[in-house]
Design a protein around this motif. Structure first.
Motif, short mmCIF file in Angstrom:
data_model
loop_
_atom_site.label_atom_id
_atom_site.label_comp_id
_atom_site.label_asym_id
_atom_site.label_seq_id
_atom_site.Cartn_x
_atom_site.Cartn_y
_atom_site.Cartn_z
N PHE A 57 18.32 41.30 91.11
CA PHE A 57 18.83 40.42 90.08
C PHE A 57 20.25 40.07 90.52
CE2 PHE A 57 20.35 39.32 85.77
CZ PHE A 57 19.29 38.52 85.36
N THR A 58 20.33 39.05 91.35
CA THR A 58 21.55 38.82 92.13
C THR A 58 22.24 37.53 91.75
OG1 THR A 58 20.61 40.03 93.98
CG2 THR A 58 22.43 38.53 94.49
N ALA A 59 23.54 37.59 91.63
CA ALA A 59 24.32 36.39 91.32
C ALA A 59 25.15 35.99 92.53
CB ALA A 59 25.21 36.65 90.13
N VAL A 60 25.18 34.70 92.80
CA VAL A 60 26.08 34.17 93.81
C VAL A 60 27.26 33.56 93.05
CG1 VAL A 60 26.32 32.55 95.72
CG2 VAL A 60 24.12 33.65 95.30
N VAL A 61 28.44 34.05 93.36
CA VAL A 61 29.60 33.57 92.62
C VAL A 61 30.66 33.05 93.58
CG1 VAL A 61 29.19 35.15 90.71
CG2 VAL A 61 30.70 35.85 92.59
N GLY A 62 31.63 32.40 93.02
CA GLY A 62 32.69 31.85 93.85
C GLY A 62 33.25 30.62 93.20
N PRO A 63 34.41 30.21 93.62
CA PRO A 63 35.03 29.04 93.00
C PRO A 63 34.23 27.77 93.25
CG PRO A 63 36.28 29.74 94.93
CD PRO A 63 35.24 30.78 94.69
N LEU A 77 16.84 39.13 82.40
CA LEU A 77 16.84 40.56 82.72
C LEU A 77 15.55 41.23 82.28
CD1 LEU A 77 20.44 41.93 82.06
CD2 LEU A 77 19.00 42.34 84.08
N LEU A 78 15.13 40.85 81.09
CA LEU A 78 13.90 41.43 80.54
C LEU A 78 12.72 41.13 81.47
CD1 LEU A 78 12.50 42.64 77.90
CD2 LEU A 78 11.99 40.24 77.37
N LEU A 79 12.68 39.87 81.90
CA LEU A 79 11.57 39.46 82.78
C LEU A 79 11.67 40.15 84.13
CD1 LEU A 79 11.58 35.70 81.81
CD2 LEU A 79 9.75 37.35 81.35
N ASN A 80 12.92 40.31 84.57
CA ASN A 80 13.14 41.00 85.84
C ASN A 80 12.61 42.43 85.79
OD1 ASN A 80 15.53 42.92 87.22
ND2 ASN A 80 14.69 41.33 88.56
N GLU A 81 12.85 43.04 84.65
CA GLU A 81 12.40 44.42 84.52
C GLU A 81 10.91 44.51 84.28
OE1 GLU A 81 15.07 45.97 81.55
OE2 GLU A 81 16.69 45.92 83.05
N LYS A 82 10.44 43.68 83.35
CA LYS A 82 9.03 43.77 82.96
C LYS A 82 8.09 43.28 84.04
CE LYS A 82 7.42 44.10 78.61
NZ LYS A 82 7.09 43.77 77.24
N ASP A 102 30.48 32.02 85.52
CA ASP A 102 30.75 32.56 84.19
C ASP A 102 30.86 34.08 84.30
OD1 ASP A 102 30.65 33.51 81.63
OD2 ASP A 102 29.14 32.06 80.95
N PRO A 103 32.05 34.63 84.03
CA PRO A 103 32.25 36.08 84.20
C PRO A 103 31.27 36.93 83.40
CG PRO A 103 34.31 34.96 83.64
CD PRO A 103 33.24 33.94 83.54
N ARG A 104 30.91 36.45 82.18
CA ARG A 104 30.00 37.26 81.36
C ARG A 104 28.63 37.36 82.00
NH1 ARG A 104 32.40 33.94 77.14
NH2 ARG A 104 30.97 32.56 78.19
N VAL A 105 28.26 36.27 82.68
CA VAL A 105 26.97 36.29 83.35
C VAL A 105 27.02 37.21 84.56
CG1 VAL A 105 25.31 34.86 84.61
CG2 VAL A 105 26.40 33.98 82.54
N MET A 106 28.15 37.13 85.27
CA MET A 106 28.30 37.99 86.44
C MET A 106 28.13 39.45 86.09
SD MET A 106 31.68 36.46 88.18
CE MET A 106 31.99 34.74 88.09
N ASN A 107 28.65 39.79 84.89
CA ASN A 107 28.60 41.19 84.48
C ASN A 107 27.19 41.74 84.34
OD1 ASN A 107 31.32 41.39 84.47
ND2 ASN A 107 31.53 40.85 82.29
N LYS A 108 26.23 40.83 84.18
CA LYS A 108 24.84 41.29 84.01
C LYS A 108 24.15 41.47 85.35
CE LYS A 108 24.51 40.26 79.40
NZ LYS A 108 23.93 41.03 78.32
N ALA A 109 24.71 40.87 86.38
CA ALA A 109 24.04 40.91 87.67
C ALA A 109 24.09 42.31 88.27
CB ALA A 109 24.66 39.91 88.61
N ARG A 110 23.07 42.65 89.07
CA ARG A 110 23.07 43.97 89.71
C ARG A 110 23.65 43.88 91.11
NH1 ARG A 110 17.98 44.42 87.85
NH2 ARG A 110 17.87 45.25 85.72
N ARG A 111 23.73 42.64 91.59
CA ARG A 111 24.37 42.45 92.89
C ARG A 111 25.16 41.17 92.81
NH1 ARG A 111 20.99 41.20 98.41
NH2 ARG A 111 22.78 40.86 99.80
#
Ligand SMILES: Nc1ncnc2c1ncn2[C@@H]1O[C@H](COP(=O)(O)OP(=O)(O)OP(=O)(O)O)[C@@H](O)[C@H]1O
Ligand SMILES: [Mg+2]
Lengths: 398, 238
Positions: free
Chosen positions: B44-50, B196-201, B212-221
């Motif tokens: 469950f990976t987020a790509v972040v950056g400016p 996340l739910l779908l990722n797990e289930k 979005d920092p709040r979204v980043m916080n949910k990522a596992r990578r």
């Protein structure tokens, strides 16, 4: 791929005003085109019907050697033909005629024409010539004039004769002797064909027979009426088989220009429709192009998620086809309604052609449209809507 | 053959010196610059950056929506740039789910038709489609909106439907480019929770971009890009 159809259909109703505008354009176009076709059909048909009714009847039977020169000696046995006609159910009635070339002379002038010897009661069943003689122009062999002749009003003008005028008729008997007989004008007919009027005159069989030097019970020409136009071919086939020694011709074979007219009518209709619909194809293509360009983003998304080119093409083609078919349907229904209404009273085109011109058709046209035209129109419309889809599809798949 | 790493989770995406150059007048922009990265199943990976750091470009390259200037992308060990255009479309259809920032849904189809759209293109039978659609409607909490058209949905609801559509056919992984960018905080939160739910289930692999920092916080990578290069690649246990 049900979903593709679903999407295509719903896409049409998405922009209601634009789709309705396109449908109206197509419907108007189809209506105009098909009505012109109906009009041409009606025109050609009036030529054919008039031709059959006044000139040829449905079928004609001659001796094989009988030709345009009206050979008096090429006669047929009436009884043989009567038996054959009785055996063919499609035949409704027949008129047994004598036929010869003749010279009509008055003190001032003379004209050459074809003299047709008829039995009145038989003749009025296969030809409507009698109905063109109005009360002030005599009758079709109903008066008590001795040896009456019915000529056209045009011939009467040329000969400078009136009702009851004397005319000397010169003709050749089968043995080659020249006969001169006096007739009196008993009636003046008039058809729409100048050509026919100029070369045709009628007398009674019994008045003609003695001067031709031919045996009893023979005829030169049999004009046959069948129950309806559609049974013509069948009746002709049957009669040809029953009368192998004779020459059985259909109305359009008697006068080949009619065949030409028939062929021309089909080609003209088709070319006209093809041309017209090509123009229509451009406006459809234009509308569809606008419609897909508006949805550029949507198409790009569909391609991204894996909708293949085939599916996209199919969707646009169905969309175009569907709109076009709706428009066509409306146009054809409109045409059908107008044809139904106008075929009752006819459309008078007197203002273009005056009746005296003698082109060979009446000036009242009864528009008609048939199944074949509908099939043509639907086929053409389907083809053009495919054509109209090409550029929008290309635009989207680029 | 799937590539296998030690913890027995297979690598589903691997890039090799992936570069994408854009010409901007005379200057060259390296939107992606020698990117080497692997995604294993279930991530469950987020790509972040400016902004302008190359997130979208990277996701497009991985999804086969753009061709690299150099370097390679392997999906399931297969170099996707070797595929012909038609094969690539088919490959995407069967292996990758997409969620875009907007314009995700087909406006003329209802929510349930949108969800089953990909399955229908794949030729899944009706019974299976209906079952799966019902299941997903339940999972994204939109059972009552099954027959709605997209225009009647809120931005967040649309994105949830988009996620459902993307994973309806159980693709190998899902690419989502800024799925929350148009959403307010609450909707973004709900969407992320759904993902996340779908990722797990369902053990679906997600690769999404965000700033979005709040979204980043949910990522596992979190993979951080700067000027087309990976500057950070961290894994979290949450
Ligand atoms: N089609 C293109 N033509 C030219 N340059 C492009 C093109 N697409 C992207 N770029 C450039 O490549 C760089 C990376 O762009 P990209 O869209 O990948 O960034 P991003 O990280 O997604 O930004 P954002 O967060 O704003 O979406 C940018 O400098 C951009 O200007
Ligand atoms: Mg971006």
């Amino acid at each position: 791929m049900k979903i593709i159809y679903k999407m295509a259909c719903r896409n049409i109703f998405r922009r209601k005003s634009r789709s309705s505008l396109l449908i109206i354009i197509i419907a108007t176009g189809v209506f105009a085109a098909s009505f012109v076709v109906a009009f041409i059909n009606g025109w050609a048909n009036s030529c054919f019907v008039e031709h059959i009714d006044m000139q040829t009847s449905y079928l004609q039977i001659h001796a094989n050697a009988f030709s345009d020169t009206n050979d008096v000696s090429e006669f047929m046995d009436k009884q043989t033909i009567k038996e054959a006609l009785d055996a063919v159910s499609e035949v409704s009635c027949a008129s047994y005629r004598l036929k010869t070339n003749a010279l009509l002379s008055t003190a001032q002038t003379s004209v050459g024409l074809t003299l047709i010897g008829v039995d009145r009661d038989e003749e009025i069943k296969v030809s409507s010539i009698y109905s063109t003689i109005d009360s002030c122009h005599g009758t079709f062999f109903e008066s008590d004039i001795a040896r009456p002749i019915v000529i056209s009003q045009r011939s009467a003008d040329r000969l400078n004769v009136a009702l009851k005028s004397r005319i000397i008729i010169s003709m050749q008997s089968s043995s080659g002797e020249i006969q001169k007989v006096q007739f009196r004008v008993g009636g003046l007919f008039q058809t729409n064909s100048k050509r026919f009027d100029n070369v045709t005159a009628f007398v009674q069989n019994t008045d003609l027979m003695p001067y031709l030097d031919i045996p009893d019970g023979v005829v030169h020409e049999v004009a046959v009426a069948v129950n309806n136009l559609q049974e013509c071919n069948k009746a002709k086939q049957k009669l040809s088989r029953l009368l192998p020694e004779h020459d059985v011709k259909k109305w359009d074979e008697v006068y080949p220009l009619m065949q030409l007219l028939g062929a021309w009518q089909k080609i003209a209709n088709f070319l006209f429709l093809a041309l017209f619909f090509t123009a229509l194809a451009f406006s459809i293509a234009n509308f569809m192009l606008m419609s897909v360009l508006e949805r550029k983003g949507e198409f790009s998304m569909l391609k991204k998620v894996g909708m293949g080119g085939n599916h996209i093409t199919l969707m646009i083609v169905i969309e175009t086809l569907f709109v076009t078919l709706i428009g066509t349907m409306i146009g054809l229904i409109l045409c059908l309604i107008v044809v139904l209404i106008s075929s009752k009273s006819g459309i008078d085109i007197q203002f273009i052609f005056n009746n005296q011109a003698g082109y060979g058709f009446g000036t009242i046209i009864y528009p008609m449209i048939n199944k074949r035209d509908f099939v043509h129109i639907f086929a053409l419309v389907s083809i053009i809507s495919m054509m109209a889809s090409i550029s929008p599809v290309k635009k989207v798949l680029k | 053959m799937n590539e296998v790493i030690n913890n027995n989770r297979s690598i589903i995406v691997r890039t090799e010196n992936l570069c994408k150059l854009f010409l901007n007048g005379k200057s060259e922009i390296k939107a992606t610059d020698h990117v080497n990265l692997s995604i294993t199943s279930g991530e469950f990976t987020a790509v972040v950056g400016p902004s302008g750091s190359g997130k979208t470009t990277l996701l497009n390259l991985i999804g086969g929506l753009a061709t690299p200037s150099s370097g390679r992308v392997f999906v399931k060990g297969k170099d996707i740039n070797q595929l012909k255009e038609k094969e690539l479309v088919k490959f995407r259809l069967h292996n990758i789910g997409f969620v875009f920032q907007f314009l995700n849904l087909i406006p003329v189809l209802t929510v349930e038709e949108n969800i089953s759209f990909i399955m229908e293109l794949q030729g899944t039978n009706k019974e299976q489609r209906n079952r799966r659609t019902a299941e997903l409607l339940e999972l994204i909490g939109m059972k009552d909106r099954a027959r709605s058209r997209p225009y009647a949905l809120s931005g967040g609801q649309k994105q949830r439907v988009a996620v459902a559509r993307a994973l309806a056919s159980k693709p190998l992984f899902i690419l989502a480019d800024e799925p929350t960018a148009n959403l307010d905080t609450e909707a973004a939160e709900t969407l992320l929770n759904t993902m996340l739910l779908l990722n797990e289930k369902e053990k679906v692999t997600f690769l999404f971009s965000t700033h979005d920092p709040r979204v980043m916080n949910k990522a596992r990578r979190l993979i951080t890009l700067e000027d087309g290069r990976i500057t950070k690649d961290e894994t979290y246990v949450r």
